[in-house]
Design a protein around this motif. Sequence first.
Motif, PDB file in Angstrom:
ATOM      1  N   ARG A 161     -12.535  21.668  -7.726  1.00 49.23           N
ATOM      2  CA  ARG A 161     -12.088  22.018  -9.078  1.00 49.23           C
ATOM      3  C   ARG A 161     -12.679  21.035 -10.073  1.00 49.23           C
ATOM      4  O   ARG A 161     -13.211  19.982  -9.692  1.00 49.23           O
ATOM      5  CB  ARG A 161     -10.565  21.997  -9.172  1.00 49.23           C
ATOM      6  N   ARG A 162     -12.577  21.376 -11.329  1.00 53.37           N
ATOM      7  CA  ARG A 162     -13.029  20.460 -12.372  1.00 53.37           C
ATOM      8  C   ARG A 162     -11.939  19.432 -12.657  1.00 53.37           C
ATOM      9  O   ARG A 162     -10.750  19.756 -12.651  1.00 53.37           O
ATOM     10  CB  ARG A 162     -13.380  21.235 -13.648  1.00 53.37           C
ATOM     11  N   PRO A 163     -12.313  18.169 -12.915  1.00 54.10           N
ATOM     12  CA  PRO A 163     -11.290  17.134 -13.115  1.00 54.10           C
ATOM     13  C   PRO A 163     -10.517  17.329 -14.403  1.00 54.10           C
ATOM     14  O   PRO A 163     -11.022  17.870 -15.387  1.00 54.10           O
ATOM     15  CB  PRO A 163     -12.110  15.835 -13.158  1.00 54.10           C
ATOM     16  N   GLU A 164      -9.273  16.904 -14.381  1.00 52.73           N
ATOM     17  CA  GLU A 164      -8.409  16.943 -15.556  1.00 52.73           C
ATOM     18  C   GLU A 164      -8.469  15.588 -16.254  1.00 52.73           C
ATOM     19  O   GLU A 164      -8.921  14.588 -15.688  1.00 52.73           O
ATOM     20  CB  GLU A 164      -6.975  17.249 -15.127  1.00 52.73           C
ATOM     21  N   ARG A 165      -7.971  15.554 -17.469  1.00 54.63           N
ATOM     22  CA  ARG A 165      -7.984  14.282 -18.209  1.00 54.63           C
ATOM     23  C   ARG A 165      -7.119  13.244 -17.524  1.00 54.63           C
ATOM     24  O   ARG A 165      -7.455  12.073 -17.458  1.00 54.63           O
ATOM     25  CB  ARG A 165      -7.494  14.521 -19.643  1.00 54.63           C
TER      26      ARG A 165
END
Length: 448
Positions: free
Chosen positions: A324-328
Amino acid sequence: MSLFKQVDKSGILVTEVCAMSDAALRLNNHLEQLLGNPLPVRIRAWDGSQAGPPGAPVLVVRNRRAVRRLLFKPGELGLARAWVAGDLDIDGDLYTALGLISGLVWERDEDSRSLSEALRDPRARSAVRGLVQLGGVPLPPAPPREEVRRRGHLHTRRTDRRAVSHHYDVGNDFYEIVLGPSMVYSCAYWESPRGTLEAAQRDKLELVCRKLGLTPGQRLLDVGCGWGSMAVHAAREHGVSVVGVTLSQEQAAYARKRVADEGLTDRVEIRVQDYRDVTDGPYDAIASIGMAEHVGADRYLEYARDLYALLKPGGRLLNHQIARRPEREETTYHVDEFIDAYVFPDGELAPLGTTVTQLERARLEVRDVESIREHYGLTLRRWVANLEADWPRAQRIAGPGRARVWLLYMAACALAFERNRIGVNQILAVRPPASGASGLPLRARTWN
């Protein structure tokens, strides 16, 4: 309705008939009031009425229960439950419709909000009351029987075995419909979008073998071996001895038959075994293709260390994994509500950087990372086409609800890969020998 006007001057029956013949308009108006934007799809309700933009894909709301599902579980899980149960359907192109609906659940701009956010807004009481009236009986519908009921701790040997069985023991005949002759359930490797699925899956298996540098006489461990495609290819084309492990009894039976049919029983062993219980290393190479997503955040370092221990010094690991794409703010692995409840129970996705870090913490040296995100969109669309082409038989084999789960899951995932919401990567790592020499050629990407 004009007949009721003549029969009943009180207006009561007129009101009742109007209420039963304009459900789509009322539903459309209430949802637009909640969301603050026009709906991107057209609605056809249980009373035959329609509302929304002409020419747009049609969201078919078959009954009032669909409305109740959205009210009691707004967002992704409520929509999924309604879809699996057959309360919701789509008339028109599935991908276009899902792309438009996704804006109400996942992909929102700064000027819009999701349905779950809207329902919590005190200013939305009027619209909520209208939806409650449309939904009828104010009780939450039971989830479809295909939904997993979670029991016990995550990622024990027992719960992992149960989760794998839920996903993979749907029936080998069903997977033959979806996957085609290759029986490979992971991202293919396409030379061209116009190629065949079978050729793209063969090229993926060959790519993995070349990255691992397989040569005759070596030992390969195939972690999460599925229906035996990788094991058979590696033994037949590269002359290696293979141990394949899976937690699925149905997969193992199918894989063993393939091995026997290929005349490879002297070189391929298929076990029903947890990778944590493999003790007969060292291996020259390990392939883990589409398996690590099941490991879980708390177990991932253990997974990496176990594979490190099973490799001989200089041995290679090919870890093929969705990311997945990283979150802040990174606090946990990502769990998708629909996929967790219906598709991959207990599955967790991590960003690529997290996975690389964990492999390196286990003392593996990461030597190459290749993103093949676009390839998975192509693969999933072919699987969807296979399923749709044999839809009646797929429903007979797996049941209507389970077949609808797979159709939604694969179509939605195709869009997720295409829109860069998730990715998939092949990570090549080495267990460094004491000398420090990796064993890779100076120009390592000879596999391309």
